[in-house]
Design a protein around this motif. Structure first.
Motif, PDB file in Angstrom:
ATOM      1  N   PRO A 121       6.715 -10.973   2.894  1.00 56.68           N
ATOM      2  CA  PRO A 121       6.116 -11.914   1.943  1.00 56.68           C
ATOM      3  C   PRO A 121       6.110 -11.302   0.537  1.00 56.68           C
ATOM      4  O   PRO A 121       5.834 -10.109   0.373  1.00 56.68           O
ATOM      5  CB  PRO A 121       4.691 -12.107   2.463  1.00 56.68           C
ATOM      6  N   VAL A 122       6.422 -12.113  -0.450  1.00 58.77           N
ATOM      7  CA  VAL A 122       6.454 -11.644  -1.831  1.00 58.77           C
ATOM      8  C   VAL A 122       5.073 -11.152  -2.255  1.00 58.77           C
ATOM      9  O   VAL A 122       4.966 -10.217  -3.045  1.00 58.77           O
ATOM     10  CB  VAL A 122       6.971 -12.759  -2.764  1.00 58.77           C
ATOM     11  N   SER A 123       4.025 -11.723  -1.692  1.00 54.74           N
ATOM     12  CA  SER A 123       2.667 -11.299  -2.051  1.00 54.74           C
ATOM     13  C   SER A 123       2.387  -9.850  -1.662  1.00 54.74           C
ATOM     14  O   SER A 123       1.485  -9.226  -2.205  1.00 54.74           O
ATOM     15  CB  SER A 123       1.640 -12.227  -1.409  1.00 54.74           C
ATOM     16  N   ALA A 124       3.193  -9.279  -0.743  1.00 58.84           N
ATOM     17  CA  ALA A 124       2.996  -7.899  -0.319  1.00 58.84           C
ATOM     18  C   ALA A 124       3.751  -6.909  -1.206  1.00 58.84           C
ATOM     19  O   ALA A 124       3.628  -5.707  -1.030  1.00 58.84           O
ATOM     20  CB  ALA A 124       3.443  -7.724   1.134  1.00 58.84           C
ATOM     21  N   PHE A 125       4.557  -7.419  -2.153  1.00 59.58           N
ATOM     22  CA  PHE A 125       5.316  -6.546  -3.049  1.00 59.58           C
ATOM     23  C   PHE A 125       4.392  -5.907  -4.076  1.00 59.58           C
ATOM     24  O   PHE A 125       3.381  -6.481  -4.460  1.00 59.58           O
ATOM     25  CB  PHE A 125       6.358  -7.343  -3.825  1.00 59.58           C
ATOM     26  N   ASN A 126       4.805  -4.739  -4.578  1.00 59.74           N
ATOM     27  CA  ASN A 126       4.079  -4.130  -5.687  1.00 59.74           C
ATOM     28  C   ASN A 126       4.399  -4.925  -6.960  1.00 59.74           C
ATOM     29  O   ASN A 126       5.340  -5.726  -6.976  1.00 59.74           O
ATOM     30  CB  ASN A 126       4.417  -2.642  -5.818  1.00 59.74           C
ATOM     31  N   PRO A 127       3.634  -4.746  -8.040  1.00 62.10           N
ATOM     32  CA  PRO A 127       3.852  -5.544  -9.259  1.00 62.10           C
ATOM     33  C   PRO A 127       5.279  -5.461  -9.813  1.00 62.10           C
ATOM     34  O   PRO A 127       5.815  -6.462 -10.288  1.00 62.10           O
ATOM     35  CB  PRO A 127       2.846  -4.973 -10.249  1.00 62.10           C
ATOM     36  N   GLY A 128       5.902  -4.308  -9.749  1.00 59.90           N
ATOM     37  CA  GLY A 128       7.271  -4.168 -10.242  1.00 59.90           C
ATOM     38  C   GLY A 128       8.251  -4.997  -9.441  1.00 59.90           C
ATOM     39  O   GLY A 128       9.126  -5.673  -9.990  1.00 59.90           O
ATOM     40  N   LYS A 129       8.128  -4.963  -8.116  1.00 61.09           N
ATOM     41  CA  LYS A 129       9.014  -5.730  -7.248  1.00 61.09           C
ATOM     42  C   LYS A 129       8.749  -7.227  -7.387  1.00 61.09           C
ATOM     43  O   LYS A 129       9.672  -8.034  -7.337  1.00 61.09           O
ATOM     44  CB  LYS A 129       8.833  -5.281  -5.795  1.00 61.09           C
ATOM     45  N   GLN A 130       7.489  -7.622  -7.592  1.00 56.33           N
ATOM     46  CA  GLN A 130       7.178  -9.037  -7.824  1.00 56.33           C
ATOM     47  C   GLN A 130       7.839  -9.515  -9.111  1.00 56.33           C
ATOM     48  O   GLN A 130       8.344 -10.635  -9.174  1.00 56.33           O
ATOM     49  CB  GLN A 130       5.668  -9.261  -7.879  1.00 56.33           C
TER      50      GLN A 130
END
Length: 65
Positions: A26-35
């Motif tokens: 899930p995109v919500s589990a990405f760190n801020p940079g990856k989001q």
């Protein structure tokens, strides 16, 4: 045409998943940079590849006159 309008609290949250490095996450589990990278990605349409038979003859053969 009749449109339905909902208040934010009436909406259902949509979880967006993507495939990264062979894993679906899930995109919500990405760190801020990856989001941020995810937000900058572009969608594309893959065009059907032409086969050699349907492509014009653009090859020349040495000694073939």
């Amino acid at each position: 045409m009749h449109s339905i309008e909902l208040r934010d609290e009436e909406r259902t949250r949509c979880e967006v998943w993507t495939r990264v490095m062979g894993y679906h996450r899930p995109v919500s589990a990405f760190n801020p940079g990856k989001q941020s990278e995810q937000a900058e990605r572009l969608c594309f349409n893959e065009h059907k590849q032409r086969t050699i038979e349907s492509a014009p003859n653009t090859f020349t053969h040495a000694g073939a006159d």
